[in-house]
Design an enzyme around this catalytic site. Sequence first.
Site, short mmCIF file in Angstrom:
data_model
loop_
_atom_site.label_atom_id
_atom_site.label_comp_id
_atom_site.label_asym_id
_atom_site.label_seq_id
_atom_site.Cartn_x
_atom_site.Cartn_y
_atom_site.Cartn_z
CB CYS A 128 48.64 24.59 22.13
SG CYS A 128 50.09 25.33 22.89
CG HIS A 270 46.10 24.53 25.90
ND1 HIS A 270 46.97 23.90 25.99
CD2 HIS A 270 46.39 25.82 25.16
CE1 HIS A 270 48.14 24.94 25.49
NE2 HIS A 270 47.85 25.36 25.47
CG ASN A 300 51.54 25.73 26.68
OD1 ASN A 300 50.68 24.07 25.87
ND2 ASN A 300 51.12 26.68 25.66
N1 COA Z 1 61.11 37.84 33.25
C1 COA Z 1 60.56 39.18 33.69
N2 COA Z 1 59.84 40.10 33.18
C2 COA Z 1 59.23 40.05 31.93
C3 COA Z 1 59.29 38.24 31.47
C4 COA Z 1 60.52 37.50 32.14
N3 COA Z 1 59.81 36.26 32.61
N4 COA Z 1 58.84 38.00 30.25
C5 COA Z 1 58.86 39.33 30.09
N5 COA Z 1 59.33 40.76 30.45
C6 COA Z 1 59.47 41.58 30.61
C7 COA Z 1 58.73 41.99 29.64
O1 COA Z 1 60.62 42.48 28.75
C8 COA Z 1 58.36 43.93 29.52
O2 COA Z 1 59.70 44.75 30.13
P1 COA Z 1 59.01 46.11 29.37
O3 COA Z 1 58.16 46.70 30.25
O4 COA Z 1 59.98 46.83 30.56
O5 COA Z 1 59.39 45.87 28.26
C9 COA Z 1 57.51 43.08 30.85
O6 COA Z 1 57.68 42.23 31.53
C10 COA Z 1 56.43 43.59 30.42
O7 COA Z 1 55.75 42.27 29.24
P2 COA Z 1 54.21 42.19 28.29
O8 COA Z 1 54.75 41.32 27.44
O9 COA Z 1 53.40 43.45 29.05
O10 COA Z 1 54.00 40.86 29.71
P3 COA Z 1 52.52 40.21 29.39
O11 COA Z 1 51.52 40.21 30.65
O12 COA Z 1 52.37 40.27 28.64
O13 COA Z 1 52.99 38.45 29.81
C11 COA Z 1 53.27 36.39 29.04
C12 COA Z 1 53.63 37.77 29.17
C13 COA Z 1 54.34 35.97 27.80
C14 COA Z 1 53.56 35.56 29.82
C15 COA Z 1 51.35 37.01 28.40
O14 COA Z 1 51.98 37.75 27.15
C16 COA Z 1 51.01 35.76 28.00
O15 COA Z 1 50.91 35.05 28.85
N6 COA Z 1 50.53 35.21 26.33
C17 COA Z 1 49.83 33.79 25.91
C18 COA Z 1 51.46 33.10 25.98
C19 COA Z 1 50.44 31.51 26.14
O16 COA Z 1 49.48 31.07 26.22
N7 COA Z 1 50.49 30.93 24.88
C20 COA Z 1 50.86 30.11 24.43
C21 COA Z 1 49.35 29.70 23.59
S1 COA Z 1 48.76 27.83 23.66
#
Ligand code: COA
Length: 361
Positions: A128, A270, A300
Site C-alpha cells: 500500500c 493512503h 482500501n
Molecule cells: N463483522 C463483524 N464482526 C467482525 C468482523 C466483521 N467484518 N471482523 C471481525 N469481527 C469481530 C471479531 O471476530 C471480533 O470478535 P470477538 O470479539 O468475538 O473475538 C470483534 O469483531 C473485534 O475484532 P477486532 O479484530 O478486535 O476488531 P477491530 O476493531 O480491530 O477491527 C479491523 C478490525 C480489521 C477493521 C481493524 O483491525 C483494522 O482496520 N486494521 C487495519 C486494517 C488496515 O487498514 N489494513 C491495511 C493497512 S495498509
Amino acid sequence: MPDTTDQPVSFPTQPRPDRAAVLCGLAGWLPPRIVTNEELSQRLDTTDAWIRTRTGIGRRHIADPGQATSDLAVAAGRRALAAASREHVDAVIVTTTTPDRSCPATAPLVASRLGLTGAAAFDVSAVCTGFIYGLASAASLITARVADSVLLIGADTYSTIVDPQDRTTAIIFGDGAGAVVLRAGDAGEPGAVGHFDLGSDGTGEELITVAAGGSRQRSTPGPVDPGDEHFAMRGKEVYRHAVTRMAASARATLTLADCKVDDIDRLVPHQANLRILRTVADDLGLPAERLVVNVDTVGNTGAASIPLALADADTKHTLQPGERVLLTAFGGGLTWGSCLLTWPALPRTRHPHDSGGTRAA
Ligand code: COA
C-alpha cells in the site's frame, strides 16, 4: 543512508534545485461494479453498521471476472495521458501487489497497450506504500535526467487475492487504478514533487502477506495450505503500525522541507481505514477538515489509493492550486513513505466514479 542499527530508519530524499518532476496529468478509474456493505452482509457474518463503525467504508468497486490489474491500469493510464495531452512518455511505472503474472512485470504490457512500446517499463512493489515509492522512483528518473517524462500507475485488484469468506479482509479492500504523468520542470513551480521520506521494516513481513506463490513456498517441500493463496492480515497490529508509521513519516518529511504542520493545507493519506486516517491527523495536530478522505466510497485500493483520493478531491475542488499537499502511506513489508508537493492548476474533467477523473495541467 541505509540503516546500520537495529532500529528501522527512514531514507530521506531532497529535491534538486535545478530540475524537478512536475505533476501534469492525473486520472482515476474504477471498475463499474459496486459492492455495498449490505451485499457483503448477505454472505458474511457482518453488518453495515459494524463495517462503517470500524472502518468508515460504505462500498467498494470490484473488478469483473476476467478483468486483471493491467486492464484497470491501462484505463487509468490512458486517461492520465489524455489529461496531460501526451501520446508519449519515456518511462512507465506500474506499482501493484496484484500483478497479472509473477513473471514478467505488468508495466511492459501496460506500456504496449497504451501505444508506448519501446518506453522503459517496470513494476514497483511496496504494497500500500507503492504509490509513494513509485513517485520517488519516477521523480528520481527525471531529476537524474534518465527520463523527461514518466507515467506512474498505481493499480490493484485485491479481489483476486482476498478470501471472499474472510470477513476481516473482504470488507476492507476494493479494486481500482490511479495514474499521474510527471514531466521535467523547475523545483519552484506548482506540481513539483518535493521532499520524500521512505522507510521499511522487514521484521514485520508476516503482518500483511500472501504466503504462497513465491520462491519461499516453491522451494519448500510439502503441500501448500489452500489458505496460503489468500491475502492475510493481522488487523490489530497493522492498525497500530499504520498510525505510528504514517504520522512519523509525515513528520520526517515536514522536517526535511523545513515546514510545520500549520503549513499543510491538505493531508492525503493512503486510504486504509477512516479511524486510522483520523488518528494520524489527530496525532499530527492537523485539523480534521484538512484531511482528504474517499475510503467511504472505494475502500482500501492498495497502490491506487492515493492517486484515486487525489483525483476525487481534485474533481470536487477540495484541492486548490497552490495548496501545500502532504501524501503519506503505510503498507505491507512493512513499508512507509511520505511526499510533499504544491498542488498545480489542472483543468476540470470527470470524476473517477464517472469512469474517468482525468485532469491535466
Ligand atoms: N463483522 C463483524 N464482526 C467482525 C468482523 C466483521 N467484518 N471482523 C471481525 N469481527 C469481530 C471479531 O471476530 C471480533 O470478535 P470477538 O470479539 O468475538 O473475538 C470483534 O469483531 C473485534 O475484532 P477486532 O479484530 O478486535 O476488531 P477491530 O476493531 O480491530 O477491527 C479491523 C478490525 C480489521 C477493521 C481493524 O483491525 C483494522 O482496520 N486494521 C487495519 C486494517 C488496515 O487498514 N489494513 C491495511 C493497512 S495498509
